[in-house]
Design an enzyme around this catalytic site. Structure first.
Site, PDB file in Angstrom:
ATOM      1  N   HIS A  75      -3.316   4.563   5.317  1.00 57.76           N
ATOM      2  CA  HIS A  75      -4.504   3.712   5.352  1.00 57.76           C
ATOM      3  C   HIS A  75      -5.706   4.515   4.752  1.00 57.76           C
ATOM      4  O   HIS A  75      -6.559   3.866   3.882  1.00 57.76           O
ATOM      5  CB  HIS A  75      -4.900   3.487   6.869  1.00 57.76           C
ATOM      6  CG  HIS A  75      -6.511   2.728   6.895  1.00 57.76           C
ATOM      7  ND1 HIS A  75      -6.475   1.483   6.283  1.00 57.76           N
ATOM      8  CD2 HIS A  75      -7.557   3.155   7.147  1.00 57.76           C
ATOM      9  CE1 HIS A  75      -7.871   1.132   6.638  1.00 57.76           C
ATOM     10  NE2 HIS A  75      -8.396   2.288   7.140  1.00 57.76           N
ATOM     11  N   TYR A 125       4.125   4.857  11.801  1.00 56.10           N
ATOM     12  CA  TYR A 125       4.257   3.403  11.908  1.00 56.10           C
ATOM     13  C   TYR A 125       5.148   2.696  10.766  1.00 56.10           C
ATOM     14  O   TYR A 125       5.470   1.508  10.825  1.00 56.10           O
ATOM     15  CB  TYR A 125       3.074   2.606  11.849  1.00 56.10           C
ATOM     16  CG  TYR A 125       1.862   2.755  10.768  1.00 56.10           C
ATOM     17  CD1 TYR A 125       1.906   2.127   9.811  1.00 56.10           C
ATOM     18  CD2 TYR A 125       1.077   3.677  10.968  1.00 56.10           C
ATOM     19  CE1 TYR A 125       1.165   2.306   8.560  1.00 56.10           C
ATOM     20  CE2 TYR A 125       0.005   3.968   9.886  1.00 56.10           C
ATOM     21  CZ  TYR A 125       0.091   3.322   8.816  1.00 56.10           C
ATOM     22  OH  TYR A 125      -0.774   3.492   7.731  1.00 56.10           O
ATOM     23  N   ARG A 175       0.798  -1.051  -0.065  1.00 60.97           N
ATOM     24  CA  ARG A 175      -0.233  -0.013  -0.182  1.00 60.97           C
ATOM     25  C   ARG A 175       0.991   1.306  -0.101  1.00 60.97           C
ATOM     26  O   ARG A 175       1.434   1.492   1.085  1.00 60.97           O
ATOM     27  CB  ARG A 175      -1.017  -0.106   1.248  1.00 60.97           C
ATOM     28  CG  ARG A 175      -1.971   1.016   1.449  1.00 60.97           C
ATOM     29  CD  ARG A 175      -2.606   1.030   2.675  1.00 60.97           C
ATOM     30  NE  ARG A 175      -1.981   1.532   3.726  1.00 60.97           N
ATOM     31  CZ  ARG A 175      -1.946   1.499   4.851  1.00 60.97           C
ATOM     32  NH1 ARG A 175      -2.532   0.487   5.274  1.00 60.97           N
ATOM     33  NH2 ARG A 175      -1.249   2.220   5.743  1.00 60.97           N
TER      34      ARG A 175
END
Length: 331
Positions: free
Chosen positions: A249, A258, A245
Site C-alpha cells: 500500500h 495479506y 497494485r
C-alpha cells in the site's frame, strides 16, 4: 480494442508511452530512495499506469481540470508536472510546487496545470470536483473534470455526495474508481458485495462503465466518450478501471501479511507497461531502437531531478505558519 480502433494518433501514442515510462521510473526511484533512508515515505501506482495514462490523455491537457488521488502519478505527469516537481515533493523541499514541502508526498496540487490539491481524508476531492463543475457550468466554460479515487475509498460518504450532486445538476465531471483490488490490506471481496463498482452509477441515473486497466485502447475510448459527454452538457460518468497494485500500500506497509508472493508475481507477469510497449511495437509505432532512446532520455531526467531535489534547500522554519493564518492580520 486496438490502439488504432481507439482513434489514437502516432504522436499521442508516443507521448503516452513516454509519460507512462517516466511515471514507472520515478516510482521505482522513489522506492529506492525510501529504502536507502533518503526520503521518508512513498506511495506507488506501479501496475496502474495504463489506467491512468489512458484516462488522462482523453482530456484536454491544456484546459481541463484534474482532481487526482494519491496513486495518480502518471495522471499529474500527463497534466504537466515534471520529474523535478515530483522529486522536490518526495524530498519535502521548499521549491516543492505541491505544498512547499509541507504536505506528505503524493498529495498533488499545482495551480498552473489545473491540478487541484487533495487532502489526506480520502475521496474529499469528489465534492470539490462537483463544485468546480458547477462553477464551470454557471460560467459557460467548455471544460471536463477528472476526479479519481481507489475502490476502498469508494465506500466513503464524500463519494456518494459528490457524484449525486453532479448527477442532479448534470455537471461536467468524469468520476473514476481505480480498482487495484486491495484497500490497504483488505481485498475487494471484503469491501463490497457488488459484482462491479461501476454499477453504482445506476443509483445516480448516469452511465457507468468498467474497463480493463491493462488495455490502453479500451481505457482511452471509455474516457474519451465520458469526457465528450461532460463537455457536451450531458453530465457525469462513473468509470471503474480494474488493475493490480504491484507494491505494498505504501512504503510503511508489509503486504506479505495479506497476500502471497505468488499472487503478486503472477500479476507482474501481466505488467501493463510491457503490454503497452508490445502493442506499440506490433502495430509499428515504436522500434526497439526508439524504446532504448526514450529509456535513456528518461533515465537522464530522473537522475537530474533526483540530484537537484536532494541538494535543494528546505523551507525556512520561520515560514511554517505561512498559508495557515492570515498573514496581514498577524503582521
Amino acid at each position: 480494442m486496438t490502439l488504432k480502433e481507439a482513434g489514437l494518433t502516432e504522436d499521442k501514442l508516443i507521448k503516452m508511452y513516454e509519460t507512462m515510462l517516466m511515471a514507472r521510473r520515478l516510482d521505482e526511484r522513489m522506492w529506492l530512495l525510501n529504502r536507502s533512508g533518503k526520503i521518508p515515505f512513498t506511495i506507488s501506482g506501479q501496475g496502474q499506469e495504463t489506467a491512468q495514462i489512458g484516462a488522462a490523455f482523453a482530456f484536454d491537457l491544456e484546459k481541463d481540470y484534474a482532481l487526482p488521488y494519491y496513486r495518480d502519478l502518471a495522471v499529474v505527469l500527463a497534466f504537466g508536472m515534471t520529474a523535478k516537481d515530483i522529486m522536490l515533493s518526495a524530498f519535502a523541499k521548499a521549491e516543492d510546487p505541491n505544498s512547499g514541502g509541507r504536505q506528505m508526498p503524493a498529495h498533488f496540487g499545482q495551480k498552473s496545470n489545473r491540478i487541484v490539491t487533495q487532502s489526506s481524508p480520502v475521496t474529499t476531492q469528489f465534492p470539490h470536483a462537483a463544485g468546480i463543475g458547477l462553477a464551470a457550468k454557471m460560467a459557460g466554460d467548455d471544460i471536463a473534470i477528472y476526479a479519481s479515487t481507489g475502490e476502498g475509498s469508494s465506500n466513503q460518504g464524500d463519494f456518494h455526495e459528490g457524484i449525486n450532486f453532479a448527477s442532479v445538476h448534470k455537471l461536467p465531471v468524469v468520476f473514476v474508481i481505480h480498482n487495484n483490488q486491495y484497500a490497504i490490506s483488505v481485498p475487494a471481496s471484503k469491501q463490497y458485495a457488488a459484482e462491479k463498482l461501476s454499477d453504482r452509477a445506476l443509483g445516480y441515473g448516469i452511465p457507468g462503465e468498467r474497463v480493463d486497466g491493462s488495455n490502453m485502447g479500451e481505457v482511452y475510448a471509455a474516457f474519451k466518450r465520458a469526457a465528450d459527454r461532460a463537455r457536451n452538457g450531458e453530465g457525469p460518468t462513473l468509470i471503474e478501471t480494474v488493475s493490480y497494485r504491484f507494491t505494498p500500500h505504501s512504503s510503511d506497509d508489509d503486504d506479505s501479511s495479506y497476500r502471497s508472493r505468488e499472487e503478486v508475481d503472477e500479476a507482474k507477469g501481466k505488467d501493463p507497461l510491457k503490454i503497452f510497449q508490445t502493442e506499440l511495437l506490433e502495430e509499428g509505432y515504436l522500434t526497439e531502437e526508439k524504446i532504448a532512446e526514450i529509456e535513456k532520455s528518461i533515465a537522464k531526467e530522473v537522475n537530474e531531478a533526483t540530484d537537484y531535489a536532494e541538494s535543494a534547500a528546505y523551507a525556512e522554519p520561520e515560514s511554517s505558519l505561512l498559508y495557515v493564518y492570515d498573514e496581514e492580520a498577524n503582521s
